[in-house]
Design a protein around this motif. Structure first.
Motif, PDB file in Angstrom:
ATOM      1  N   VAL A  63      79.128  28.507-155.994  1.00 14.22           N
ATOM      2  CA  VAL A  63      77.974  28.155-155.166  1.00 14.22           C
ATOM      3  C   VAL A  63      76.821  29.066-155.547  1.00 14.22           C
ATOM      4  CG1 VAL A  63      77.055  28.076-152.839  1.00 14.22           C
ATOM      5  CG2 VAL A  63      79.378  27.340-153.260  1.00 14.22           C
ATOM      6  N   PHE A  66      77.604  31.960-157.706  1.00 11.20           N
ATOM      7  CA  PHE A  66      78.604  32.932-157.268  1.00 11.20           C
ATOM      8  C   PHE A  66      79.932  32.218-157.054  1.00 11.20           C
ATOM      9  CE2 PHE A  66      74.632  34.852-155.882  1.00 11.20           C
ATOM     10  CZ  PHE A  66      74.790  36.158-156.291  1.00 11.20           C
ATOM     11  N   VAL A  67      81.002  32.904-157.406  1.00  5.58           N
ATOM     12  CA  VAL A  67      82.318  32.326-157.177  1.00  5.58           C
ATOM     13  C   VAL A  67      82.692  32.526-155.712  1.00  5.58           C
ATOM     14  CG1 VAL A  67      84.752  32.551-157.712  1.00  5.58           C
ATOM     15  CG2 VAL A  67      83.075  32.733-159.514  1.00  5.58           C
ATOM     16  N   LEU A  68      83.194  31.470-155.092  1.00  5.32           N
ATOM     17  CA  LEU A  68      83.758  31.646-153.746  1.00  5.32           C
ATOM     18  C   LEU A  68      85.194  32.127-153.934  1.00  5.32           C
ATOM     19  CD1 LEU A  68      82.447  28.586-151.736  1.00  5.32           C
ATOM     20  CD2 LEU A  68      81.514  30.868-151.886  1.00  5.32           C
ATOM     21  N   ARG A  69      85.405  33.405-153.759  1.00 11.42           N
ATOM     22  CA  ARG A  69      86.711  33.965-154.128  1.00 11.42           C
ATOM     23  C   ARG A  69      87.834  33.426-153.254  1.00 11.42           C
ATOM     24  NH1 ARG A  69      84.493  39.907-154.767  1.00 11.42           N
ATOM     25  NH2 ARG A  69      83.294  39.592-156.655  1.00 11.42           N
ATOM     26  N   LYS A  70      87.488  33.065-152.019  1.00  8.23           N
ATOM     27  CA  LYS A  70      88.558  32.574-151.145  1.00  8.23           C
ATOM     28  C   LYS A  70      89.038  31.205-151.594  1.00  8.23           C
ATOM     29  CE  LYS A  70      87.287  35.426-147.326  1.00  8.23           C
ATOM     30  NZ  LYS A  70      86.216  35.672-146.382  1.00  8.23           N
ATOM     31  N   ASP A  92      83.827  26.037-146.937  1.00 11.41           N
ATOM     32  CA  ASP A  92      83.160  25.562-145.734  1.00 11.41           C
ATOM     33  C   ASP A  92      83.027  24.040-145.794  1.00 11.41           C
ATOM     34  OD1 ASP A  92      81.538  26.766-143.422  1.00 11.41           O
ATOM     35  OD2 ASP A  92      80.292  25.146-144.190  1.00 11.41           O
TER      36      ASP A  92
END
Lengths: 497, 407
Positions: free
Chosen positions: B170, B173-177, B318
């Motif tokens: 996103v 940036f990587v959404l690490r979760k 999300d």
């Protein structure tokens, strides 16, 4: 033409060759050789070699301009090291730039290094304004740092949020805390501008956590619908649309009926029906026309039938045709236009293949596919086959349309039954709602049939009285109707007695 | 130049994968050097296999030879605890193949999203201390793949040589979760190998020798036992690691040319309709492979399939973001070139999500080296140059600067 020489003319007229053949040849050859290329041959043969000098000059062979590659001067590029003012350290990178650019100019990309406005608070402000039982100062600091680091991208802030001692936080928690702190800070601090801009700024930091959570929940439930639920929803929506349409039509019909019954007295404005007319009628008319066209006696066949006698041939030619298996057609040209025997070009029958109407084309082709017939191509488009084909198409079209009609009627019957069932089950509940109508006729037991007429009357009178006095309208109308119904009942009773 | 936002500072881009290492100049559209991470070396002592990790560190790469032990570098991805970041391989790529002086060029290195902080710090250390680079940056392959597709937010499905990963990205940036990865390609490989070396109804057990070990062979009918003679002089000298390297290469080639997936999931009828594939091993004559349930990748019983990975990644995101991600699915990595894979993925996704758009570069080079390409784009952007970790900063702040700058 213009090039026809005297020799040609002579040979055509079979005249003897001119006495001076040797002289003509060079005469002709010489000007031809000098003919400038700019003038057309015809013009040249008219004006001869005495062409004006201007033309000759203008007719100079025009070649494309040679590309001027050298004189523009190649731009010089040079390798320069540069410093990026967006950096805090002294890193020097190098890049190729045009030599004529200003070496002292700022790095052009440094201006994209925009920083978003961030809010900080002092310890004093925190203790005075920002205390929250659910948040410690450390965690709030951590949140603000993260928001600053990721430029208020809350998706990423939520993803990277790992505060060891705090409870797990959702994105709404984080947003709520951040925005509420910002709001409080703006409100408490002295504001340089006017009140309007301040409230505007505050409104940009508005955040309704409950609503956001609710919205997310809805979104999730929307996403988690099964396909069955989706289909059900779709069906319900279609049904709703249909009911609405029915309701509208019913209302229209009622209005029209009222108007015809009562005329101007009805009190209903005339405008709507005029408006409905052009909207509703063409459809019906169109449908009617279409139905007429679709009637079994197809127009083309009737045309054909009527056209044939007009073109009746003599017995002799008919016999001749029959002997040689000749069939005369008049094609599909409309009979009305054949006042003159126009020429008719030959055509392939396969070009005159009948096609299903666009509205039902898909269904017709589907049915044809079930019969494993290709509608778009006939292997042998003879006259008979074409006729058969057309008949088949007609048949399928009629079938499809009939099916549509039966489906609609079926559906209507079903809903009507359902409604009937509902009404039967709900009758005890419905009666108390009709109290005002029942109250009107306490003295007319057993006179339910008069109600509908009565109610329409009451509507009219309501309208009339409504113009004069709205408050009393109900009572007046009830009096009025009760009076009329009483009188009617009285008359009926008289009849009965 | 300026309107595209590009400003080339002759940066190098280094993309270290598990099977190959890609290196080249930022701003190019393909890497200049593509070097296999497996290389051979002659051990100093003639013991048994030397411990691979030790041996690789200070030996110069050479093409695998019969007598050489084989150092299989990065076999499990640069981040697994057993792997080491081999400076010798990087030196080979930069100095011998690209023939450039690393101290003149800023360098951008890629890392998988699950890389450990220790590993990326070690990489920075190698770059600054060993190669004396003026500036360094380490970027995530998922993000770079999204950039290569021209997207800031995307769901990157990267199927590499050893790992399949699904990375939600996103705004760069990587959404690490939401990050998930599994060793699916290794499983496919192992399964393929098993299928080949065990006898089945249409082929005898196949010995996976490479061409240079075969002296001659006689053509036989398909389905009968192969007849061939091996080159004894070479065969006896082949070390176990080299033999297994050859075996894996044979299997890899077979997967690439024969294996595939069906468009609509497993279906006996559809599988029967597919034409048989013809393939010839060095040891065996002609063989015909039809689609069967035993074949790799058409097997539905693989653990953690890609749709499972995707849905797991999505549930961690999300709900607002899911729609965006599914509209920007980016398919990358050489493993995604498996026959029929793109169609199958599309079919599976369309079945489960309302709006899906898959971006899959048709050009195989772009598909395989999407991570490198994204790095090439990123490192040639004018606005990027403020993000480099300079040598000065490295000396001043030390290791923490890496995590601070490369988020």
């Amino acid at each position: 033409m213009a090039g026809a020489s005297a020799a040609d003319v002579r040979s055509i007229l079979s005249l003897p060759n001119s006495s001076t053949p040797a002289s003509t040849q060079p005469k002709r050859a010489a000007p031809l050789a000098r003919k400038p290329s700019g003038i057309s041959r015809e013009l040249y043969s008219l004006i001869g070699p005495s062409a004006p000098t201007l033309v000759a000059q203008a007719a100079k062979p025009r070649l494309k301009q040679k590309p001027n590659l050298g004189s523009g001067g190649s731009t010089k590029w040079e390798w320069r090291s540069f410093k990026n003012p967006a950096r805090t350290d002294g890193l020097e990178l190098g890049h190729w730039v045009k030599a004529n650019t200003d070496p002292s100019a700022d790095y052009p990309f440094a201006r994209y290094n925009a920083k978003s406005a961030d809010y900080t608070y002092t310890q004093d402000e925190y203790t005075k304004l920002l205390e929250d039982p659910e948040w410690t100062k450390e965690e709030t600091d951590y949140l603000f740092n993260l928001v600053r680091e990721y430029d208020s991208r809350f998706y990423i802030v939520t993803d990277r949020y790992e505060f060891a001692t705090g409870p797990p936080r959702s994105m709404e928690d984080l947003k709520d805390r951040y925005y509420s702190v910002c709001r409080k800070l703006i409100r408490s601090r002295p504001w340089a501008g006017d009140e309007a801009s301040k409230s505007q700024i505050i409104s940009t930091f508005q955040f309704d956590k409950e609503r956001e959570v609710m919205r997310k929940k809805y979104l999730l439930s929307l996403e988690n619908r099964t396909s069955k639920e989706l289909a059900e929803e779709e069906a319900l929506y279609v049904e709703l649309k249909r009911i609405e349409q029915n309701e509208k039509r019913f209302k229209q019909d009622r209005d029209r009926l009222l108007r015809t019954l009562l005329g101007a007295e009805s009190g209903l404005p005339d405008l709507p029906i005029d408006e409905d007319g052009p909207l509703g009628d063409p459809k019906k008319k169109k449908k009617g026309v279409a139905n007429e066209l679709d009637s079994p006696a197809t127009p083309s066949s009737s045309l054909f039938a009527s056209a044939v006698p007009r073109r009746a041939q003599s017995a002799k030619s008919a016999a001749h045709d029959a002997m040689h298996c000749i069939q005369r057609t008049d094609g599909t040209t409309p009979a009305g236009t054949t006042t003159k025997a126009t020429h008719q070009a030959a055509y392939l029958r396969s070009f005159r293949l009948a096609y299903p109407k666009a509205a039902v084309a898909a269904k017709v082709t589907q049915i044809a596919a079930e019969l494993s017939i290709s509608l778009s191509r006939l292997v042998m488009p003879t006259r008979d086959t074409l006729a058969q084909h057309e008949a088949l198409l007609e048949g399928i079209t009629t079938l499809v349309e009939m099916k549509k009609v039966t489906d609609r009627v079926d559906q209507e019957i079903r809903t009507a039954k359902m409604r009937l069932g509902m009404r039967e089950s709900e009758t005890p509940a419905e009666t108390p709602m009709d109290v005002d109508e029942d109250v009107q006729a306490p003295d007319t037991p057993g006179e339910g049939r008069a109600q509908s007429v009565v109610s329409t009357r009451s509507g009219r009178s309501r309208k009339q009285t409504g113009t004069t006095n709205d408050r009393r309208s109900v009572s007046v109308s009830s009096v009025d109707t009760s009076a009329t119904s009483a009188t009617r009942a009285g008359t009926k009773r008289q009849k009965f007695s | 130049m300026v309107q595209y936002g590009g400003d080339e500072v002759s940066a190098l881009v280094l993309d270290i994968g598990s099977s190959t290492l890609r290196a080249g100049y930022a701003g190019d559209d393909t890497p200049k050097a593509i070097i296999p991470t497996s290389y051979g070396f002659v051990p100093v002592t003639r013991d048994a296999d030397v411990s691979m990790t030790e041996a690789g560190a200070d030996t110069e790469p050479a093409p695998p030879r019969e007598e050489s032990k084989l150092y299989i570098g990065q076999q499990h991805g640069p981040s697994s605890p057993t792997s080491i970041l081999s400076p010798s391989l990087i030196r080979h790529a930069l100095k011998d193949v690209l023939r450039c002086k690393p101290e003149d060029h800023p360098i951008l290195v890629t890392e998988p999203a699950w890389n450990t902080p220790a590993n990326r710090e070690r990489m920075a250390e190698i770059m600054f201390e060993e190669f004396q680079v003026p500036a360094f940056y380490i970027a995530n392959t998922g993000v770079l793949n999204a950039f290569a597709a021209g997207k800031g937010s995307a769901l990157v499905i990267d199927i590499g040589h050893s790992t399949t990963s699904v990375t939600p990205v996103v705004d760069g940036f990587v959404l690490r979760k939401g990050l998930v990865h599994s060793a699916l390609p290794q499983l496919v490989h192992a399964h393929a190998k098993h299928t080949l070396i065990t006898a089945s109804h249409n082929h005898p057990p196949i010995q996976l020798f490479s061409h240079q070990l075969i002296a001659n062979k006689t053509p036989v009918e398909p389905g009968t036992m192969p007849r061939f003679t091996v080159r004894e002089d070479r065969f006896s000298k082949t070390t176990p690691s080299l033999a297994s390297y050859y075996e894996n290469r044979e299997v890899e080639e077979w997967i690439q040319s024969v294996a595939g997936v069906l468009d609509q999931g497993w279906n006996d009828q559809a599988a029967a309709q597919r034409p048989v594939r013809h393939y010839e091993f060095p040891t065996v004559g002609e063989l015909f492979f039809a689609h069967s349930r035993d074949l790799v990748a058409s097997n539905p019983h693989l653990p953690r399939t890609i749709p499972a990975l995707i849905s797991q990644a999505l549930t961690a995101c999300d709900p607002d973001m899911r729609q965006v991600l599914m509209g920007n699915v980016v398919l990358a990595g050489g493993g995604s070139l498996l026959a029929g894979f793109g169609e199958r993925l599309n079919n599976e996704l369309v079945r489960n999500f309302p709006h899906v758009k898959i971006h899959a570069p048709g050009n195989p080079t772009e598909r395989r080296y999407g991570g490198w390409l994204g790095g090439s784009i990123l490192a040639s952007l004018g606005t990027f140059h403020q993000l480099w970790i300079s040598k000065e900063e490295w000396q001043e702040h030390g290791k923490p600067i890496v995590a601070q700058r490369c988020k």
